[in-house]
Design an enzyme around this catalytic site. Sequence first.
Site, short mmCIF file in Angstrom:
data_model
loop_
_atom_site.label_atom_id
_atom_site.label_comp_id
_atom_site.label_asym_id
_atom_site.label_seq_id
_atom_site.Cartn_x
_atom_site.Cartn_y
_atom_site.Cartn_z
CD GLU A 251 -2.74 1.29 0.64
OE1 GLU A 251 -2.36 1.64 -0.66
OE2 GLU A 251 -3.85 1.66 0.91
CG ASP A 252 -0.86 4.87 -1.53
OD1 ASP A 252 -1.37 4.37 -0.46
OD2 ASP A 252 -1.37 5.45 -2.27
CG PHE B 290 -2.26 15.85 1.08
CD1 PHE B 290 -3.10 14.83 1.20
CD2 PHE B 290 -2.24 16.31 -0.47
CE1 PHE B 290 -3.62 14.17 0.06
CE2 PHE B 290 -2.86 15.64 -1.69
CZ PHE B 290 -3.68 14.37 -1.11
NE ARG C 161 -3.23 8.17 -9.53
CZ ARG C 161 -3.83 7.91 -7.99
NH1 ARG C 161 -3.12 7.45 -7.18
NH2 ARG C 161 -4.98 7.97 -7.93
P1 IMP Z 1 -6.73 5.68 5.36
O1 IMP Z 1 -7.77 4.67 5.03
O2 IMP Z 1 -7.09 6.89 5.98
O3 IMP Z 1 -5.59 5.06 5.83
O4 IMP Z 1 -6.68 6.15 3.88
C1 IMP Z 1 -5.51 5.72 3.30
C2 IMP Z 1 -5.67 6.15 1.70
O5 IMP Z 1 -5.64 7.57 1.63
C3 IMP Z 1 -4.49 5.89 0.88
O6 IMP Z 1 -4.29 4.59 0.29
C4 IMP Z 1 -4.15 7.01 -0.05
O7 IMP Z 1 -4.86 6.63 -1.05
C5 IMP Z 1 -4.91 8.10 0.50
N1 IMP Z 1 -4.04 9.17 1.37
C6 IMP Z 1 -3.74 9.45 2.69
N2 IMP Z 1 -2.89 10.26 2.64
C7 IMP Z 1 -2.52 10.92 1.44
C8 IMP Z 1 -1.49 11.67 1.03
O8 IMP Z 1 -0.97 12.51 1.85
N3 IMP Z 1 -1.58 12.17 -0.11
C9 IMP Z 1 -2.26 11.15 -1.18
N4 IMP Z 1 -3.04 10.42 -0.57
C10 IMP Z 1 -3.28 9.91 0.64
MG MG Z 2 -4.27 3.88 -1.72
#
Ligand code: IMP
Ligand code: MG
Length: 182
Positions: free
Chosen positions: A104-105, A159, A172
């Site tokens: 996961e990113d 962010f 991206r």
């Molecule tokens: P979570 O469910 O809140 O942990 O969300 C994770 C998802 O939110 C990641 O897979 C990203 O796609 C997106 N995300 C969270 N923080 C960032 C950021 O700083 N930049 C871009 N996408 C983000």
């Molecule tokens: Mg993601």
Amino acid sequence: MEPSVKVSDKTFRPYLSEEQILTEVRRVAARISEDLKDEHPLFVCVLNGAFIFAADLFRMITIPDAEITFIRMKSYVGTETTGKVKTIAGLHESVVDRTVVVVEDIVDSGYTMERLVHQLKDDLGAKDVRVAVLLNKPNARKVDNLKIDYCCLEIPNDFIVGYGLDYNEQGRNLKDIYVVED
Ligand code: IMP
Ligand code: MG
């Protein structure tokens, strides 16, 4: 790196260079390769954000029979009062009794990852689910007890875009990672 970049309607400044990122990806790939050398692991890349990280990480994995597949987390609005529920879309391989490495990113609140790990283990019968993330924002966590087995970099609650991560689906393709300017 560019001194600053405009993505959609916001300006971002340099945060992590491609070289810094790849050093950490290499470190994590070496650890996974060692830990899972006797397994037949299935890497599961979570689209869209993780595609570049997964491509780099997977090429550095030295386990000969490692496999990779791709999924999306799909959000549904519950028919009753449950709100948004995330389910896996696109996983055609069986994970029963397999070691799975979720790629996961970024983990932010942790909702996506918590749900995914739960589904792979409890609903789909994976033997072992490991979590590999490029970035972790520990201060943004909203779930308890989410274990991240392999993490390239921990960052504050900012962010960011680039290296696969987007802002409004853009940015991206930036080689390096940039942080939003306030
Ligand atoms: P979570 O469910 O809140 O942990 O969300 C994770 C998802 O939110 C990641 O897979 C990203 O796609 C997106 N995300 C969270 N923080 C960032 C950021 O700083 N930049 C871009 N996408 C983000
Ligand atoms: Mg993601």
